[in-house]
Design an enzyme around this catalytic site. Structure first.
Site, PDB file in Angstrom:
ATOM      1  N   ASN A   9      10.582  -7.103   6.581  1.00  0.00           N
ATOM      2  CA  ASN A   9       9.882  -5.824   6.733  1.00  0.00           C
ATOM      3  C   ASN A   9       9.582  -5.673   8.219  1.00  0.00           C
ATOM      4  O   ASN A   9       8.601  -6.208   8.729  1.00  0.00           O
ATOM      5  CB  ASN A   9       8.606  -5.853   5.888  1.00  0.00           C
ATOM      6  CG  ASN A   9       7.755  -4.593   6.042  1.00  0.00           C
ATOM      7  OD1 ASN A   9       8.059  -3.721   6.867  1.00  0.00           O
ATOM      8  ND2 ASN A   9       6.703  -4.509   5.262  1.00  0.00           N
ATOM      9  N   ARG A  89      13.201  -3.883   4.061  1.00  0.00           N
ATOM     10  CA  ARG A  89      12.389  -2.696   3.806  1.00  0.00           C
ATOM     11  C   ARG A  89      12.865  -1.594   4.748  1.00  0.00           C
ATOM     12  O   ARG A  89      12.922  -1.780   5.961  1.00  0.00           O
ATOM     13  CB  ARG A  89      10.914  -2.969   4.073  1.00  0.00           C
ATOM     14  CG  ARG A  89      10.091  -1.719   3.792  1.00  0.00           C
ATOM     15  CD  ARG A  89       8.719  -1.775   4.367  1.00  0.00           C
ATOM     16  NE  ARG A  89       8.012  -0.531   4.119  1.00  0.00           N
ATOM     17  CZ  ARG A  89       6.998  -0.107   4.833  1.00  0.00           C
ATOM     18  NH1 ARG A  89       6.535  -0.830   5.832  1.00  0.00           N
ATOM     19  NH2 ARG A  89       6.421   1.021   4.552  1.00  0.00           N
ATOM     20  N   HIS A 178       5.952   4.458   1.082  1.00  0.00           N
ATOM     21  CA  HIS A 178       5.283   3.350   0.389  1.00  0.00           C
ATOM     22  C   HIS A 178       5.668   3.336  -1.087  1.00  0.00           C
ATOM     23  O   HIS A 178       4.923   2.850  -1.939  1.00  0.00           O
ATOM     24  CB  HIS A 178       3.736   3.449   0.477  1.00  0.00           C
ATOM     25  CG  HIS A 178       3.183   3.354   1.856  1.00  0.00           C
ATOM     26  ND1 HIS A 178       2.278   4.271   2.351  1.00  0.00           N
ATOM     27  CD2 HIS A 178       3.381   2.461   2.847  1.00  0.00           C
ATOM     28  CE1 HIS A 178       1.943   3.949   3.586  1.00  0.00           C
ATOM     29  NE2 HIS A 178       2.608   2.845   3.920  1.00  0.00           N
ATOM     30  N   ASN A 209      -2.419   0.029   7.124  1.00  0.00           N
ATOM     31  CA  ASN A 209      -2.441   0.635   8.444  1.00  0.00           C
ATOM     32  C   ASN A 209      -1.853   2.052   8.322  1.00  0.00           C
ATOM     33  O   ASN A 209      -2.432   3.020   8.787  1.00  0.00           O
ATOM     34  CB  ASN A 209      -1.654  -0.254   9.398  1.00  0.00           C
ATOM     35  CG  ASN A 209      -1.891   0.132  10.810  1.00  0.00           C
ATOM     36  OD1 ASN A 209      -2.957   0.662  11.147  1.00  0.00           O
ATOM     37  ND2 ASN A 209      -0.905  -0.085  11.654  1.00  0.00           N
ATOM     38  N   GLY A 210      -0.714   2.157   7.636  1.00  0.00           N
ATOM     39  CA  GLY A 210      -0.252   3.451   7.129  1.00  0.00           C
ATOM     40  C   GLY A 210      -0.888   3.621   5.757  1.00  0.00           C
ATOM     41  O   GLY A 210      -1.115   2.627   5.077  1.00  0.00           O
ATOM     42  N   ASN A 332      -9.293  -5.023   0.340  1.00  0.00           N
ATOM     43  CA  ASN A 332     -10.341  -5.821   0.990  1.00  0.00           C
ATOM     44  C   ASN A 332     -11.635  -5.095   1.330  1.00  0.00           C
ATOM     45  O   ASN A 332     -12.686  -5.725   1.420  1.00  0.00           O
ATOM     46  CB  ASN A 332      -9.788  -6.418   2.297  1.00  0.00           C
ATOM     47  CG  ASN A 332      -8.669  -7.380   2.036  1.00  0.00           C
ATOM     48  OD1 ASN A 332      -8.861  -8.398   1.381  1.00  0.00           O
ATOM     49  ND2 ASN A 332      -7.475  -7.056   2.518  1.00  0.00           N
ATOM     50  N   GLU A 382       5.014  -5.839  -2.112  1.00  0.00           N
ATOM     51  CA  GLU A 382       6.256  -5.120  -1.826  1.00  0.00           C
ATOM     52  C   GLU A 382       7.442  -6.089  -1.784  1.00  0.00           C
ATOM     53  O   GLU A 382       8.547  -5.747  -2.178  1.00  0.00           O
ATOM     54  CB  GLU A 382       6.120  -4.359  -0.497  1.00  0.00           C
ATOM     55  CG  GLU A 382       5.185  -3.144  -0.606  1.00  0.00           C
ATOM     56  CD  GLU A 382       4.657  -2.658   0.741  1.00  0.00           C
ATOM     57  OE1 GLU A 382       3.884  -3.394   1.386  1.00  0.00           O
ATOM     58  OE2 GLU A 382       4.993  -1.536   1.146  1.00  0.00           O
TER      59      GLU A 382
HETATM   60  N1  LIG Z   1     -11.053  -8.162   5.076  1.00  0.00           N
HETATM   61  C1  LIG Z   1     -10.771  -6.901   5.393  1.00  0.00           C
HETATM   62  N2  LIG Z   1     -11.753  -5.949   5.359  1.00  0.00           N
HETATM   63  C2  LIG Z   1     -11.483  -4.666   5.669  1.00  0.00           C
HETATM   64  N3  LIG Z   1     -10.262  -4.224   6.027  1.00  0.00           N
HETATM   65  C3  LIG Z   1      -9.266  -5.109   6.071  1.00  0.00           C
HETATM   66  C4  LIG Z   1      -9.460  -6.494   5.758  1.00  0.00           C
HETATM   67  N4  LIG Z   1      -8.263  -7.127   5.901  1.00  0.00           N
HETATM   68  C5  LIG Z   1      -7.370  -6.194   6.288  1.00  0.00           C
HETATM   69  N5  LIG Z   1      -7.964  -4.974   6.395  1.00  0.00           N
HETATM   70  C6  LIG Z   1      -7.343  -3.700   6.794  1.00  0.00           C
HETATM   71  O1  LIG Z   1      -5.991  -3.694   6.389  1.00  0.00           O
HETATM   72  C7  LIG Z   1      -5.169  -3.181   7.442  1.00  0.00           C
HETATM   73  C8  LIG Z   1      -3.756  -3.744   7.325  1.00  0.00           C
HETATM   74  O2  LIG Z   1      -3.244  -3.398   6.076  1.00  0.00           O
HETATM   75  P1  LIG Z   1      -1.741  -3.704   5.671  1.00  0.00           P
HETATM   76  O3  LIG Z   1      -1.560  -3.221   4.277  1.00  0.00           O
HETATM   77  O4  LIG Z   1      -1.417  -5.123   5.943  1.00  0.00           O
HETATM   78  O5  LIG Z   1      -1.033  -2.730   6.674  1.00  0.00           O
HETATM   79  P2  LIG Z   1       0.471  -2.555   7.185  1.00  0.00           P
HETATM   80  O6  LIG Z   1       1.372  -3.106   6.088  1.00  0.00           O
HETATM   81  O7  LIG Z   1       0.620  -1.079   7.329  1.00  0.00           O
HETATM   82  O8  LIG Z   1       0.564  -3.306   8.462  1.00  0.00           O
HETATM   83  C9  LIG Z   1      -5.897  -3.614   8.705  1.00  0.00           C
HETATM   84  O9  LIG Z   1      -5.597  -2.768   9.775  1.00  0.00           O
HETATM   85  C10 LIG Z   1      -7.361  -3.489   8.290  1.00  0.00           C
HETATM   86  O10 LIG Z   1      -7.835  -2.181   8.561  1.00  0.00           O
HETATM   87  C1  LIG Z   2       5.625   4.362   5.781  1.00  0.00           C
HETATM   88  C2  LIG Z   2       4.464   3.666   6.394  1.00  0.00           C
HETATM   89  O1  LIG Z   2       3.499   4.291   6.771  1.00  0.00           O
HETATM   90  O2  LIG Z   2       4.550   2.338   6.478  1.00  0.00           O
HETATM   91  P1  LIG Z   2       3.456   1.345   7.113  1.00  0.00           P
HETATM   92  O3  LIG Z   2       2.237   1.459   6.282  1.00  0.00           O
HETATM   93  O4  LIG Z   2       4.085  -0.011   7.029  1.00  0.00           O
HETATM   94  O5  LIG Z   2       3.218   1.803   8.531  1.00  0.00           O
HETATM   95 MG   LIG Z   3       2.422  -1.840   4.785  1.00  0.00          MG
END
Ligand SMILES: Nc1ncnc2c1ncn2[C@@H]1O[C@H](COP(=O)(O)OP(=O)(O)O)[C@@H](O)[C@H]1O
Ligand SMILES: CC(=O)OP(=O)(O)O
Ligand SMILES: [Mg+2]
Length: 396
Positions: A9, A89, A178, A209-210, A332, A382
């Site tokens: 990914n 991904r 997603h 984050n997204g 979380n 995922e």
């Molecule tokens: N313990 C926690 N408490 C609150 N928010 C959290 C915690 N752990 C992770 N996060 C949030 O989850 C986000 C990352 O989510 P994730 O699903 O891994 O994102 P991505 O796949 O888009 O990188 C972090 O930016 C943060 O905001």
């Molecule tokens: C599509 C998308 O927003 O993916 P990610 O959450 O990984 O940034």
């Molecule tokens: Mg993600």
């Protein structure tokens, strides 16, 4: 005999990877590369058999980052060359790809064409595909699309109110993203509730984050918050989500901003980062606890937007049986779940405060026994969903 499948990914600045045995679905290795595309040193963390390995070095591009992933596998195992297939991904499949697809040169060329629709996501995905194909040229590589699950959204949900020829000729529609997560989590939710998915109306909030939210009626997605690109919808780490479409013209006309600047502004410099100075909900929570007013407003905006989507999706669904939180924030951030569920009382949701505070990697219910609708937390996976897709597409 195990059947190892490598899952990649590639994000804009990170690579998440796993090696999973497709027969047992056991995770053989899992890792994360951070700060890809940066001149300062990044990190790589590789976990195998409960042991963790860490390294720090610069990753100017995805090529170096993939090379570092290979080094980790070579040093600490398992052998990367044991992989019988690789699942990538892939964020934007446009209207070209509605399901998991074995990658060849033609597919790569199409993905390059689609890059403009997902500038944060498709280019690193393609870089990862190319690098991995060099390392593992003999095995099938497949693209698992974020957009696939939403390919059959109802026309009234995917159609923008634009001139029909313009939209048709240029493939302008709501795609949704997603999808692998919304699909996996909605199935898990039905399983957890002991219901057939065809019988329930549900909303899935994928808050990472997204972030995106979807309405799923009897297993079929009928609406989702991301659109032509992954910029539409909820407030995200660095993305604005919904703004008045008139904003673009305003910024161009009044401030003389270039299109590329506006794109960067809305994708990379907006969202929680713009409102609070931080993207991570843990940092934002800490700021709020210190009395930071901007952080408080930022979170209020985030929750306001999400509650609005949930309310409108209940109207689209004509009822609701379950609302599920997933991904980094959804799994979380109990304080955010509470802010949201406390505003859904009219729809019959009652939060079980204690259950909401439990930290676990297991699916769980966070609404009270007598809550009219079930509110769940279900960790997304995922990668596991991608393994299943990869097996299906390659008959590996
Ligand atoms: N313990 C926690 N408490 C609150 N928010 C959290 C915690 N752990 C992770 N996060 C949030 O989850 C986000 C990352 O989510 P994730 O699903 O891994 O994102 P991505 O796949 O888009 O990188 C972090 O930016 C943060 O905001
Ligand atoms: C599509 C998308 O927003 O993916 P990610 O959450 O990984 O940034
Ligand atoms: Mg993600």
């Amino acid at each position: 005999m195990s059947k190892p499948i490598l899952l990649l990914n590639c994000g804009s600045s990170s690579i998440k990877y796993q090696m999973i045995d497709a027969d047992t679905e056991d995770v053989m290795a899992v890792g994360l590369v951070q700060k890809v595309g940066d001149t300062t040193p990044g990190t790589i963390d590789h976990e195998v058999g409960g042991e963790e390995f860490h390294d720090e070095l610069p990753f100017p591009s995805h090529t170096e980052a993939i090379a570092a992933v290979v080094t980790m596998f070579n040093k600490y195992g398992p052998a990367i060359t044991d992989a019988v297939a690789v699942g990538h991904r892939t964020v934007h499949g446009g209207d070209e790809f509605n399901s998991t697809t074995v990658i060849d040169d033609k597919v790569i060329a199409k993905l390059v064409e689609l890059s403009g629709l997902a500038p944060l996501h498709n280019p690193p995905g393609i870089a990862g595909i190319k690098a991995a194909m060099e390392i593992l040229p003999e095995v099938p590589h497949v693209a698992v699309f974020d957009t696939a699950f939403f390919a059959d959204l109802p026309a009234e949900a995917y159609t923008y109110a634009l001139p029909r020829d313009l939209a048709k000729d240029n493939h302008i529609r709501r795609y949704g993203f997603h999808g692998t997560s919304h699909d996996y989590v909605s199935q898990k939710a039905a399983e957890y509730l002991g219901k057939d998915i065809s019988e329930i109306k549900q909303i899935v909030c994928h808050l990472g984050n997204g972030a995106s939210v979807s309405a799923i009626d009897g297993g079929r997605p009928i609406e989702t918050s991301m659109g032509l690109t992954p910029l539409q919808g909820l407030v995200m780490g660095t993305r604005s989500g919904d703004v008045d479409p008139g904003l673009h013209a305003f910024l161009g006309r009044e401030l003389g901003m270039e299109l590329s600047e506006i794109d960067t502004l809305l994708n990379k410099k907006s969202g929680m980062l713009a409102l609070t100075g931080k993207t991570d909900m843990r940092d934002i929570k800490a700021l709020i606890e210190e009395g930071d007013e901007d952080a408080k407003l930022g979170l209020d905006v985030y929750v306001h937007r999400l509650v609005g989507y949930i309310g409108s999706y209940i109207a689209f669904l004509g009822g609701i049986d379950a609302i599920t939180f997933t991904a980094g924030v959804g799994e979380n951030a109990d304080h955010i779940r509470k802010m949201v569920v406390d505003r859904l009382g009219y729809f019959g949701a009652t939060l079980d405060e204690e259950a909401n505070k439990v930290r676990s990697k297991e699916p769980r219910r966070i609404s009270t026994e007598d809550s009219k609708l079930a509110v769940l937390v279900i960790p997304t996976n995922e990668e596991l969903a991608m393994v299943r897709e990869t097996v299906k597409a390659t008959q590996a």
